[in-house]
Design a protein around this motif. Structure first.
Motif, PDB file in Angstrom:
ATOM      1  N   PHE A 156      16.002  -4.551   8.449  1.00  0.00           N
ATOM      2  CA  PHE A 156      15.391  -5.852   8.156  1.00  0.00           C
ATOM      3  C   PHE A 156      13.941  -5.809   8.618  1.00  0.00           C
ATOM      4  O   PHE A 156      13.674  -5.620   9.813  1.00  0.00           O
ATOM      5  CB  PHE A 156      16.138  -6.984   8.873  1.00  0.00           C
ATOM      6  N   ASP A 157      13.034  -5.977   7.678  1.00  0.00           N
ATOM      7  CA  ASP A 157      11.594  -5.859   7.960  1.00  0.00           C
ATOM      8  C   ASP A 157      10.954  -7.231   7.728  1.00  0.00           C
ATOM      9  O   ASP A 157      10.927  -7.725   6.605  1.00  0.00           O
ATOM     10  CB  ASP A 157      11.024  -4.787   7.019  1.00  0.00           C
ATOM     11  N   GLY A 158      10.460  -7.843   8.815  1.00  0.00           N
ATOM     12  CA  GLY A 158       9.811  -9.147   8.665  1.00  0.00           C
ATOM     13  C   GLY A 158      10.795 -10.304   8.631  1.00  0.00           C
ATOM     14  O   GLY A 158      10.452 -11.410   8.232  1.00  0.00           O
ATOM     15  N   ASN A 188      -7.934  -2.606   5.675  1.00  0.00           N
ATOM     16  CA  ASN A 188      -7.970  -1.307   4.998  1.00  0.00           C
ATOM     17  C   ASN A 188      -6.660  -0.948   4.303  1.00  0.00           C
ATOM     18  O   ASN A 188      -6.503   0.155   3.808  1.00  0.00           O
ATOM     19  CB  ASN A 188      -8.334  -0.204   6.007  1.00  0.00           C
ATOM     20  N   ARG A 189      -5.720  -1.878   4.318  1.00  0.00           N
ATOM     21  CA  ARG A 189      -4.430  -1.584   3.663  1.00  0.00           C
ATOM     22  C   ARG A 189      -4.574  -1.628   2.141  1.00  0.00           C
ATOM     23  O   ARG A 189      -5.250  -2.490   1.584  1.00  0.00           O
ATOM     24  CB  ARG A 189      -3.375  -2.604   4.088  1.00  0.00           C
ATOM     25  N   ARG A 190      -3.905  -0.722   1.475  1.00  0.00           N
ATOM     26  CA  ARG A 190      -3.759  -0.760   0.025  1.00  0.00           C
ATOM     27  C   ARG A 190      -2.292  -0.459  -0.282  1.00  0.00           C
ATOM     28  O   ARG A 190      -1.657   0.312   0.438  1.00  0.00           O
ATOM     29  CB  ARG A 190      -4.638   0.296  -0.668  1.00  0.00           C
ATOM     30  N   GLN A 209      -4.923  -4.650  -3.257  1.00  0.00           N
ATOM     31  CA  GLN A 209      -4.958  -5.324  -1.950  1.00  0.00           C
ATOM     32  C   GLN A 209      -4.105  -6.582  -2.030  1.00  0.00           C
ATOM     33  O   GLN A 209      -4.157  -7.285  -3.040  1.00  0.00           O
ATOM     34  CB  GLN A 209      -6.394  -5.733  -1.623  1.00  0.00           C
ATOM     35  N   ARG A 210      -3.340  -6.845  -0.977  1.00  0.00           N
ATOM     36  CA  ARG A 210      -2.556  -8.072  -0.963  1.00  0.00           C
ATOM     37  C   ARG A 210      -3.479  -9.281  -0.851  1.00  0.00           C
ATOM     38  O   ARG A 210      -4.460  -9.247  -0.117  1.00  0.00           O
ATOM     39  CB  ARG A 210      -1.580  -8.046   0.221  1.00  0.00           C
ATOM     40  N   LYS A 211      -3.120 -10.338  -1.578  1.00  0.00           N
ATOM     41  CA  LYS A 211      -3.943 -11.562  -1.578  1.00  0.00           C
ATOM     42  C   LYS A 211      -4.055 -12.160  -0.182  1.00  0.00           C
ATOM     43  O   LYS A 211      -5.045 -12.799   0.151  1.00  0.00           O
ATOM     44  CB  LYS A 211      -3.298 -12.608  -2.490  1.00  0.00           C
ATOM     45  N   LYS A 220       5.358  -2.281  10.453  1.00  0.00           N
ATOM     46  CA  LYS A 220       6.790  -2.428  10.179  1.00  0.00           C
ATOM     47  C   LYS A 220       7.165  -1.789   8.834  1.00  0.00           C
ATOM     48  O   LYS A 220       8.119  -1.019   8.742  1.00  0.00           O
ATOM     49  CB  LYS A 220       7.181  -3.921  10.134  1.00  0.00           C
ATOM     50  N   GLY A 221       6.408  -2.146   7.794  1.00  0.00           N
ATOM     51  CA  GLY A 221       6.723  -1.648   6.452  1.00  0.00           C
ATOM     52  C   GLY A 221       6.567  -0.133   6.362  1.00  0.00           C
ATOM     53  O   GLY A 221       7.383   0.549   5.736  1.00  0.00           O
ATOM     54  N   THR A 222       5.540   0.390   7.005  1.00  0.00           N
ATOM     55  CA  THR A 222       5.284   1.841   6.976  1.00  0.00           C
ATOM     56  C   THR A 222       6.456   2.597   7.589  1.00  0.00           C
ATOM     57  O   THR A 222       6.955   3.578   7.024  1.00  0.00           O
ATOM     58  CB  THR A 222       3.977   2.139   7.764  1.00  0.00           C
TER      59      THR A 222
HETATM   60 MG    MG Z   1       5.073  -5.342   5.726  1.00  0.00          MG
END
Ligand code: MG
Ligand code: AP5
Length: 219
Positions: free
Chosen positions: A82-84, A125-127, A158-160, A13-15
């Motif tokens: 609107f994302d999320g 693998n997200r950063r 990296q997200r917590k 979604k964010g991408t």
């Molecule tokens: Mg997102």
């Protein structure tokens, strides 16, 4: 044009929203990022929010309602993504009421579908760049070139909440609370599904086709 992106954690979604923002001047209303900012501020509210995010649970409705009311009380950009949000039926009703109050309507609700196994790999693998917020992936979408915020390179973090344990809870919450939102928009004839198990470019091509936008920004 008001658009909602729905999809499980890590579906992209964010991408896709970041691309619409840079190519087509969409205002990216990303509840997750806004909540992470408040959490990082160390305020009392931030501490409450951090506890929810780090456990993989939804932040309470009163906090989300305040974000939405504030947004709709201000000057509303021509294109909003609107994302999320909305993430459960109560939030969907808050959004419908806010839109009604300003005489606005959603144009589309885009649901990015992806199987569970692929989601976990993407999350692991997200950063994210801590300067500019750009979303990367060390295998599928590695960073190159200077940071868009003007730094020589992006500072990757990296997200917590991207640990396998918290991901499991986020997915459970998604199944229990967010899936019913799909039916809410299906009944209103707004829901469009797209296959998220393709390259970022291929998914984006479907998004712009649904929104009837040119694939590339006018230069
Ligand atoms: Mg997102
Ligand atoms: P939030 O930040 O919204 O997280 P999420 O919904 O779980 O979704 P993600 O951001 O993890 O995934 P994404 O779909 O944006 O994927 P991305 O593009 O990054 O929410 C976090 C928390 O905040 C919630 O758990 C909750 O606590 C709270 N919260 C937020 N909103 C709330 C609300 N409305 N109400 C209550 N609480 C709320 O992509 C993932 C990875 O895959 C990246 O590495 C990317 O580079 C890569 N990738 C993307 N697309 C592709 C592709 N097509 N091919 C290959 N790789 C790809």
């Amino acid at each position: 044009m008001m658009v909602v992106f729905l999809g499980p954690p890590g579906s992209g979604k964010g991408t896709q929203a970041q691309r619409l923002e840079s190519d087509h001047n969409f205002y990216h209303f990303d509840t997750g990022s806004r909540l992470r900012e408040e959490a990082a501020s160390g305020s009392e509210l931030g501490e409450r929010i951090a506890a929810c995010i780090n456990a993989g649970n939804l932040v309470p409705l009163d906090v989300i309602r305040e974000l939405i009311v504030k947004f709709f009380d201000g000057s509303i950009p021509a294109r909003v993504m609107f994302d999320g949000f909305p993430r459960n039926l109560d939030q969907a009703k808050v959004l419908s009421a806010a839109l009604d109050s300003r005489g606005l309507q959603l144009s589309q609700v885009i649901y990015i579908e992806l199987e569970q196994a692929a989601l976990l790999a993407r999350i692991a693998n997200r950063r994210v760049c801590e300067h500019c917020g750009t979303i990367y992936n060390i295998t599928t979408n590695p960073p190159f070139g200077p940071c868009p915020a003007g730094y020589p390179g992006c500072a990757l973090t990296q997200r917590k909440d991207d640990s396998p344990e918290v991901f499991k809870q986020r997915l459970k919450v998604y199944m229990n609370e967010t899936l019913p939102v799909l039916d809410y928009y299906l009944e209103r004839d707004l829901l469009r599904r797209i296959d998220g198990d393709r390259t970022i470019d291929a998914v984006y091509a479907s998004v712009v086709e649904i929104l009837e936008l040119p694939e590339h920004a006018a230069t």
